[in-house]
Design an enzyme around this catalytic site. Structure first.
Site, PDB file in Angstrom:
ATOM      1  CD1 TRP A   1      -3.409   4.305  -1.366  1.00  0.00           C
ATOM      2  CD2 TRP A   1      -4.169   6.314  -0.831  1.00  0.00           C
ATOM      3  NE1 TRP A   1      -4.218   4.174  -0.277  1.00  0.00           N
ATOM      4  CE2 TRP A   1      -4.707   5.389   0.079  1.00  0.00           C
ATOM      5  CE3 TRP A   1      -4.510   7.674  -0.684  1.00  0.00           C
ATOM      6  CZ2 TRP A   1      -5.564   5.753   1.110  1.00  0.00           C
ATOM      7  CZ3 TRP A   1      -5.375   8.037   0.349  1.00  0.00           C
ATOM      8  CH2 TRP A   1      -5.892   7.080   1.223  1.00  0.00           C
TER       9      TRP A   1
ATOM     10  CE  LYS B   1      -8.096   4.733  -1.482  1.00  0.00           C
ATOM     11  NZ  LYS B   1      -8.806   3.846  -0.568  1.00  0.00           N
TER      12      LYS B   1
ATOM     13  CD  GLU C   1      -2.077   0.159   5.942  1.00  0.00           C
ATOM     14  OE1 GLU C   1      -3.150   0.190   5.324  1.00  0.00           O
ATOM     15  OE2 GLU C   1      -1.169   0.981   5.768  1.00  0.00           O
TER      16      GLU C   1
ATOM     17  CB  THR D   1      -0.964  -0.030   1.205  1.00  0.00           C
ATOM     18  OG1 THR D   1      -1.776   1.137   1.192  1.00  0.00           O
ATOM     19  CG2 THR D   1      -0.238  -0.113   2.534  1.00  0.00           C
TER      20      THR D   1
HETATM   21  P1  AMP Z   1      -6.542   1.532   1.090  1.00  0.00           P
HETATM   22  O1  AMP Z   1      -5.581   0.940   2.024  1.00  0.00           O
HETATM   23  O2  AMP Z   1      -5.943   1.869  -0.231  1.00  0.00           O
HETATM   24  O3  AMP Z   1      -7.785   0.735   0.981  1.00  0.00           O
HETATM   25  O4  AMP Z   1      -6.979   2.950   1.676  1.00  0.00           O
HETATM   26  C1  AMP Z   1      -7.516   3.120   2.948  1.00  0.00           C
HETATM   27  C2  AMP Z   1      -7.882   4.563   3.170  1.00  0.00           C
HETATM   28  O5  AMP Z   1      -8.877   4.986   2.217  1.00  0.00           O
HETATM   29  C3  AMP Z   1      -8.482   4.884   4.510  1.00  0.00           C
HETATM   30  O6  AMP Z   1      -7.523   5.024   5.536  1.00  0.00           O
HETATM   31  C4  AMP Z   1      -9.207   6.189   4.206  1.00  0.00           C
HETATM   32  O7  AMP Z   1      -8.317   7.289   4.189  1.00  0.00           O
HETATM   33  C5  AMP Z   1      -9.717   5.959   2.800  1.00  0.00           C
HETATM   34  N1  AMP Z   1     -11.088   5.439   2.843  1.00  0.00           N
HETATM   35  C6  AMP Z   1     -11.485   4.159   2.720  1.00  0.00           C
HETATM   36  N2  AMP Z   1     -12.831   4.067   2.795  1.00  0.00           N
HETATM   37  C7  AMP Z   1     -13.294   5.323   2.974  1.00  0.00           C
HETATM   38  C8  AMP Z   1     -14.609   5.904   3.148  1.00  0.00           C
HETATM   39  N3  AMP Z   1     -15.697   5.158   3.101  1.00  0.00           N
HETATM   40  N4  AMP Z   1     -14.679   7.226   3.342  1.00  0.00           N
HETATM   41  C9  AMP Z   1     -13.578   8.014   3.377  1.00  0.00           C
HETATM   42  N5  AMP Z   1     -12.322   7.525   3.214  1.00  0.00           N
HETATM   43  C10 AMP Z   1     -12.183   6.202   3.016  1.00  0.00           C
END
Ligand code: AMP
Length: 537
Positions: free
Chosen positions: A443, A438, A331, A185
């Site tokens: 990312w 995002k 994570e 990630t």
């Molecule tokens: P990832 O590890 O790429 O799945 O990204 C995780 C991150 O995405 C989280 O820590 C948040 O910052 C963002 N994220 C995931 N789901 C949401 C959601 N429903 N609303 C806002 N941010 C989200």
């Protein structure tokens, strides 16, 4: 006194045995480059997992070896999911949308021994294979007949690799704490970080994710994970749907194609689908323009980025589909919360109920959440106090792969998200402390963009912030302060990024400022910048 119950390992292998015994006949539909409607069953997939395991043993795979995949959601990728983990190998799913330097770093850091790629990604592989010295064999996920010409030495088709192998394999009894899979990630700075899941964390996450107040999967469902299998395990659905005996509908390379998705959802009678807001926005626009309807879908799980209010309302009012807002991160395997109503929700007036539905939802058993302020003191769960969101639980990472140090603070994992939690447990993300943007579910590192901008001879200081964007959820905005006597216009500054970062990372716009606001510790205050430039959105 110790309990006297069996010491039964929670492993992907035992899940495979269960599915084979109980739901072997359930169907898996896939769209692949070779076949727009491939149909198979869980039993057949597991039979081919045994062939794959025999082939990998022949190639010398031993316990703990990493096997990488760069592939879309389809049945062959699913065979890799189960076959590699169940034989004691570590399935390493790679996001092919990362740019070449990151891919090179990830494969080398993981020391992958084998790489299985989708034929559509062959041009990428042609460019990069020389940069992967640990990879001993490259396999293309297609039949022998579909093999294209290639300069990748020894490239072999998946079907040729497994065709002569026995379809039985003596699956080992694995310790449940062994690693089963690995997914990198993006970090705020520097290189991506590897999250190493165990068999135990995977199975506990699978158990929870199927629960009624989470993704709620049962044997009569047809589940479509639009979310990719290379990003956070397709939110665990490749495990949870088979565990329940549900059908899986896998969109292959068509996950970003609304027309194909709608045809698949109606044709395959999909009841539940999961994906990031960008995907659903494209789909809503297609439904609007074509006048088509989703005939069988009853619920959607939307997560990975904040679900826009208009999306939730449109799906409910125009299409009769309930949107469950979910939050999580790689994570966390990844599910951290899903927004399912509570008894108390029923008493709310419609506006308050919608407001509650738009929050990121409640944590299931297995995820503990707390909010802390900058001094690490815990904040109340009153729906008002806003602080850093920290989590702990059996499917939360405690250390990144090959990292020297723990990833925890005081036993808790800091998510990098800022949130409030109300007295009913509904959590609402309000901001992010991690310097990332995002966009379309993927990312972008603001720090890397700032480094590129500041390398421009006319730029004195630069900051990149996320601006809300209807289609992509967020897009980067560059704010630049120029050196005295220097000048550069917005187009020239944006052109400076070309070739230095992936195209989709390049900021959409530039705002020039005389100076940037700073915090007491001398860092650029992104909060103040966001407030100041909110109007530019
Ligand atoms: P990832 O590890 O790429 O799945 O990204 C995780 C991150 O995405 C989280 O820590 C948040 O910052 C963002 N994220 C995931 N789901 C949401 C959601 N429903 N609303 C806002 N941010 C989200």
């Amino acid at each position: 006194m110790k309990g006297l119950m069996m010491d039964y390992s929670l492993t992907v292998t035992s899940l495979m045995r269960h599915v084979e015994a109980q739901h072997g006949g359930s169907e898996v539909y896939s769209l692949t480059v070779e076949n727009p409607a491939h149909r198979t069953t869980y039993a057949e997939i597991f039979r081919r997992c045994a062939k794959l395991a025999n082939a990998l043993r022949r190639l010398g795979l031993t316990e703990g070896d990493r096997v990488a995949t760069m592939a879309w959601n389809d049945y062959r990728h699913m065979e890799l999911y189960y076959g590699i983990s169940s034989m004691g190998g570590v399935l390493h799913t790679i996001n092919p949308r990362l740019f070449p330097e990151q891919l090179q770093y990830i494969v080398n850091h993981a020391e992958d021994r084998f790489l299985f790629s989708d034929p559509l990604l062959l041009p990428l592989l042609e460019k990069l294979h020389g940069a992967f010295p640990t990879v001993e064999a490259h396999v293309l996920l297609c039949s022998r007949e579909a093999m294209p010409d290639s300069s990748v030495p020894g490239l072999i088709s998946y079907e040729e690799l497994i065709e002569g192998e026995s379809d039985s394999y003596d699956w080992p009894d694995l310790d449940e704490n062994l690693a089963s899979s690995l997914c990198y990630t993006s970090g705020t700075t520097g290189n991506p970080k590897g999250v190493l899941f165990s068999h135990r964390s995977t199975i506990l996450h699978t158990y929870a994710s199927g629960l009624a107040d989470l993704i709620s999967i049962n044997s009569t469902d047809s589940v479509l994970p639009v979310v990719p299998m290379f990003h956070a395990n397709a939110w665990g659905v490749v495990y949870s749907a088979p565990m329940a005996g549900a059908r899986l509908v896998l969109p292959g390379p068509k996950a970003g194609d609304p027309e194909a998705l709608v045809a698949m959802m109606n044709g395959e009678r999909v009841s539940k689908a999961l994906g990031v807001p960008t995907v659903w926005l494209g789909l809503l626009q297609y439904l609007e323009a074509s006048g088509k309807k989703l005939e069988t879908v009853t619920s959607l799980v939307v997560g990975g980025a904040a679900c826009p209010r208009s999306m939730m309302v449109d799906f409910a009012e125009r299409h009769g589909i309930h949107v469950y807002h979910a939050w999580g991160m790689t994570e966390m395997s990844p599910l951290g919360s899903v927004n399912a109503p509570k008894v108390t929700t029923a008493g709310l007036d419609p506006a308050a109920r919608l407001e509650q539905q738009l929050s990121q939802g409640r944590a299931p058993y297995g995820v503990e959440m707390r909010l802390v302020d900058d001094d690490g003191d815990e904040l109340p769960r009153d729906g008002k106090a806003v602080g850093r969101l920290q989590v702990r639980g059996p499917w939360v990472a405690n250390r990144y792969y090959r990292a020297e140090e723990s990833a925890l603070e005081d036993g808790w994992f800091d998510t990098g998200d800022v949130a409030s939690i109300d007295s009913e447990g509904f959590m609402r993300i309000t901001d992010r402390t991690k310097d990332l943007i995002k966009s379309g579910g993927e990312w972008i590192s603001s720090i890397e963009l700032e480094d590129v901008a500041m390398a421009h001879p006319a730029v004195a200081e630069a900051a990149v912030i996320a601006m809300p964007h209807e289609r992509w959820s967020e897009r980067p905005l560059l704010i630049a302060c120029l050196k005295e006597g220097e000048s550069v216009d917005a187009d020239a500054l944006l052109a400076w990024f070309e070739g230095k970062v992936a195209k989709w990372w390049i900021p959409d716009a530039v705002q020039f400022a005389d100076e940037l606001p700073h915090t007491a510790t001398g860092k650029v205050s992104k909060l103040k910048l966001r407030e100041r430039f909110a109007a530019a959105a």
